[in-house]
Design a protein around this motif. Sequence first.
Motif, PDB file in Angstrom:
ATOM      1  N   PRO A 179       0.847  -1.196   0.000  1.00  0.00           N
ATOM      2  CA  PRO A 179       0.000   0.000   0.000  1.00  0.00           C
ATOM      3  C   PRO A 179       0.881   1.244   0.000  1.00  0.00           C
ATOM      4  N   PHE A 180       0.466   2.272  -0.726  1.00  0.00           N
ATOM      5  CA  PHE A 180       1.313   3.465  -0.813  1.00  0.00           C
ATOM      6  C   PHE A 180       0.592   4.774  -0.512  1.00  0.00           C
TER       7      PHE A 180
ATOM      8  N   LEU B 155       6.327   8.428  -0.299  1.00  0.00           N
ATOM      9  CA  LEU B 155       7.548   8.560  -1.098  1.00  0.00           C
ATOM     10  C   LEU B 155       8.454   7.351  -0.917  1.00  0.00           C
ATOM     11  N   ARG B 156       8.631   6.901   0.323  1.00  0.00           N
ATOM     12  CA  ARG B 156       9.520   5.770   0.608  1.00  0.00           C
ATOM     13  C   ARG B 156       9.075   4.507  -0.118  1.00  0.00           C
TER      14      ARG B 156
ATOM     15  N   GLU C 269       5.340  -1.166  12.282  1.00  0.00           N
ATOM     16  CA  GLU C 269       4.283  -1.256  11.260  1.00  0.00           C
ATOM     17  C   GLU C 269       4.731  -0.633   9.934  1.00  0.00           C
ATOM     18  N   GLY C 270       5.394   0.512  10.006  1.00  0.00           N
ATOM     19  CA  GLY C 270       5.811   1.176   8.782  1.00  0.00           C
ATOM     20  C   GLY C 270       6.848   0.416   8.001  1.00  0.00           C
ATOM     21  N   ARG C 271       7.633  -0.421   8.677  1.00  0.00           N
ATOM     22  CA  ARG C 271       8.687  -1.184   8.003  1.00  0.00           C
ATOM     23  C   ARG C 271       8.181  -2.483   7.395  1.00  0.00           C
ATOM     24  N   LEU C 272       6.925  -2.829   7.680  1.00  0.00           N
ATOM     25  CA  LEU C 272       6.392  -4.073   7.108  1.00  0.00           C
ATOM     26  C   LEU C 272       6.379  -4.040   5.592  1.00  0.00           C
ATOM     27  N   VAL C 273       6.260  -2.838   5.045  1.00  0.00           N
ATOM     28  CA  VAL C 273       6.335  -2.654   3.598  1.00  0.00           C
ATOM     29  C   VAL C 273       7.722  -2.105   3.274  1.00  0.00           C
TER      30      VAL C 273
END
Length: 229
Positions: free
Chosen positions: A16-17, A192-193, A221-225
Motif C-alpha cells: 500500500p502506498f 515517497l519511501r 508497522e511502517g517497516r512491514l512494507v
Amino acid sequence: MAILLHELVGSDPAKPFSPHCWKVRLALRHKGLDFQTVPVPFTGVPTIEGGSGIVPVLRDGATVVADSFAIAEYLEATYPDAPSLFGGEGGRHLSRFVESWSQRTIHPVVGSLALLDIHDALDPVDQAYFRQSRETRMGKTLEALVQGREQRVAPFLQQLEPLRALLGAQPFLGGPDPLFADYIVFGAFQWLRVSSSLPVLPAGDPIADWFERCLDLHGGEGRLVPAAA
C-alpha cells in the motif's frame, strides 16, 4: 467481525502506498486495534462499499467511514479508553492544521517526484487510468512532469525548516509521544519511501531521524512494507 481497512495498492497487493491509508494504519495500531486490510487498485476505488470514491474506507461492524481524518475522529470517539490520537480537543484542531499544511507543502512535491514511479508500479489498466487522469489534470506527460526532479529536492528541504526545527527539539510532533499529527506527516513521507527510490531526506536531518522513529512505532508497522528499490 474484524475491522476492515480498504487501502490503495499497485500491482503488488502487499505494498500500500497512499499517504492517507498510512495515516489510518498507524492510527489503528496507536489505538491497539486489530484489523485486516483490503487491497484496492485505482480502478477499483469506485466499487468500494459506501460509494465514497476515495480511500481509505474503514468498516467497523455495521459502520463504514471514509476519509482518513473522519476515520481518526471515529476511532477516537468509538474507542475512548484506548490511547488518544489527539490528546484533547485542541490537538484535534491542530491536527487539522497539520493536515492542511502537509497536503499543501509536502504532498504536491512528493507527488511530482514520484509520479512516474507510481505509474510504473501499477497494473496496465490502472496505468492507463493514472496516466490519462494526471496528464489531463496537469497538462503535461508524466515523463515531462518528473524531468529534473532531483533539482527540486533542495528547495523542498528548505520548505520543511519549521518542521525540522520542531523535530530537532522534541521526538514527535505530539511531544514525547506520537499523535495523529505525526501520522499525517509520516503518511506523506511513507508514500515517497514506498513508491520511489529517489533519496530526499539526508541522513542526520532531524526529519529523517523522526521518520525512522515513526517507522519503528507499533512493532515496526511502517517497516512491514519495504522501501522502493
